[in-house]
Every structure is written in structure tokens, then in C-alpha cells.
Design an enzyme around this catalytic site. Structure first.
Site: not given
Length: 317
Positions: A107, A38
Site C-alpha cells: 500500500e 507496516h
């Protein structure tokens, strides 16, 4: 019987803590590790987002050979697939025979940071297929030039390569993505006991391990577990495509205002400290077709969760 893995949560812990968790999971007999990739945490309260490839180097020097997988890397925007190929080849060299590359369509939260347009899901799947093809070409050790629909590579060659290519496991949360995983991957990665995803992967000819992440908030009491999950991981209760589309942790924080503690208690996060509840949940994963169950502890007590599973849950399998 399933293999049990532990998810190193890059959103909740710094890199040195993650290395410590990896060592402890191996000591307690866990079968494998995953580590999230991330740029941002989901919400500001989670507080961390170390660079996964640096963490992998630290883990490599601290463990004795437990398998580890990125869970998952998005090779379509924030990091060009040619760079992912180099990073993964180096990680596989440091984790000989035990590293695998998990990939997915990502994402907006993490991938929009370079300023590129965030495409819709069908386009991202096309990009993922091309990215995986580029990665595999570069792992051949040959000089590669590639001019495709989404990516260009010019005169690139990797010189640091592992003795054998890592497996590529592909993330899927729906049937279309599961068919893509079957076509381009060496295994499936999903969340929750989604039987339709595992079935679609198998029906499309997919082979290899099937991983599913189980979100846990383990604490001494269920009330403490619900409170911890509500504070640290309310995003698991968000419905629909919000998790793919919201661009910043602040946006997720705002969306999570719609989540109540009762949603956590009634949702998919396991908060019951009774071993039988965990055994029953793992059985649901197995019945859905998954042979690898990855435990993701969102409450602070990582040591407690690891010992609880090693002593109270895993022996049942």
C-alpha cells in the site's frame, strides 16, 4: 478441517506485546502465527508500527516452534528485494523449518515513504514477480547479479541461510493477483471468504496452503465490540482501492469519517460474542476454499479472544 492462526497486529501493539501474544497463542494450541509488516498504522489511533524483522527475532527466542509467516511483506519499494531476501533468510534460520515469507504489492501508506513514485497495480504485480525471482536466486547461496526491468542487484551473496528455503505465500484480493500468486508462489494469502480468489488461484494451477484473514472485534457484548472496532479499526469498512492509494494515517482518518458504527455492525468484522456466529463464519471460509483461517483481533482484549477461540470455537473443528 482448517488450521487456526493468530495475526500479530503490528499496527495495534508494540513489539514486546506481540512477542507475548505469540507465546500465549502457542500455549493455547493455535496452529500458526502471522505478523503484519507496516511502516505506519492505518490510522493514528492504532498507534504502533514496529519493525517486523526485529519482532520476528524476539518471537523466535520466545516460542517453541509454532510456524510464523509475514502477513505480508512488500518487497518492491520500501525495502529492496535483495534486503528482503537477507532478512527472510535470517528469520528462517532463527525459526528453523517454521518460517514462511508472505509477500504482496503493498500500500502507498507504507511504501511511499522513500519518495519513490507509487505505480499502478499492474506495474506493482510485475515488480512483485521480479522481486520474488530475485529473492529465490539469492536463497540459492550463489553470487547473484541481476539487471531487470525494475531491480538491479550486483555481486550479492547471502552467507546466512536456513537449511531449507522458506515457502513464499503471495497475497491476492482479486483474480488477476490470484493468477500471479499461482505462478510465483507456494501458497495464497487473502482476506475474508473470497471464493473467487481461491478459485482463480486453483484454476491457474496454484498449489499450497490458502490463508484468509478473519477480522474480529471480540468483547463481552456486541455493543462494546462495535465501539472498539469503530475506534480502532474503521478502515476495514473503506471501499474500493482507497486502502492501496491513501498515503498517510491522517488521510485514512479523514476517509474513515465516512464510516459509521452501523457500517461496522453490518460489515465483515465479526462483532457477535456468540460462539455459533464465529463457527458459522469459519465454515464460510472453509466452504470458500481456504484451509488456514487467521484471526485478527482489533478490540483490546487479545487474551479473551485467544481463550474464547481455544475453548469455544476451535474444538468444533
Amino acid at each position: 478441517m482448517p488450521e487456526f492462526g493468530f495475526a500479530l497486529s503490528s499496527e495495534l501493539h508494540g513489539p514486546n506485546e506481540l512477542v507475548d501474544h505469540a507465546v500465549r497463542a502457542e500455549e493455547l494450541g493455535f496452529d500458526y502465527l502471522t505478523v503484519s509488516d507496516h511502516y505506519h498504522p492505518w490510522i493514528p489511533a492504532q498507534g504502533e508500527s514496529p519493525f517486523v524483522w526485529t519482532t520476528l527475532g524476539g518471537v523466535a527466542r520466545a516460542v517453541d516452534g509454532i510456524p510464523i509467516d509475514t502477513g505480508v511483506t512488500c518487497p518492491i519499494m520500501r525495502i529492496h528485494p535483495a534486503i528482503v531476501a537477507q532478512a527472510a533468510a535470517t528469520a528462517a534460520t532463527m525459526h528453523p523449518g517454521t518460517f514462511s515469507l508472505g509477500v504482496g504489492t503493498g500500500e502507498a501508506l507504507n511504501e511511499h515513504v522513500t519518495g519513490e513514485h507509487w505505480p499502478e497495480q499492474p506495474v506493482r504485480l510485475e515488480m512483485l514477480e521480479e522481486a520474488v525471482a530475485v529473492i529465490r536466486k539469492l536463497w540459492s547461496g550463489e553470487q547473484v547479479s541481476h539487471h531487470g526491468t525494475h531491480f538491479d542487484v550486483q555481486n550479492a551473496r547471502l552467507f546466512t541461510l536456513p537449511e531449507s528455503e522458506p515457502a513464499i505465500h503471495v497475497s491476492a484480493y482479486g483474480e488477476r493477483a490470484a493468477r500471479t500468486a499461482a505462478a510465483i508462489g507456494d501458497g495464497l494469502v487473502s482476506v475474508g471468504p473470497q471464493a473467487t480468489v481461491a478459485d482463480a488461484f486453483a484454476d491457474a494451477g496454484g498449489e499450497g496452503p490458502k490463508y484468509a484473514q478473519l477480522t474480529l472485534s471480540y468483547a463481552e457484548t456486541e455493543d462494546e465490540a462495535v465501539d472498539a472496532a469503530y475506534e480502532r479499526w474503521p478502515n476495514t469498512a473503506l471501499a474500493g482501492e482507497l486502502s492501496s492509494l491513501l498515503p498517510t494515517p491522517v488521510h485514512f482518518d479523514q476517509a474513515c469519517e465516512m464510516v459509521a458504527p452501523g457500517d461496522i455492525a453490518e460489515g465483515s468484522t465479526v462483532t457477535d460474542p456468540d460462539p455459533d456466529a464465529h463457527i458459522e463464519t469459519v465454515e464460510q471460509f472453509v466452504d470458500a476454499g481456504y484451509d488456514h483461517v487467521t484471526l485478527h483481533q482489533v478490540a483490546p482484549d487479545v487474551e479473551g479472544l485467544l481463550e474464547f477461540y481455544a475453548e469455544e470455537v476451535m474444538p468444533s473443528f
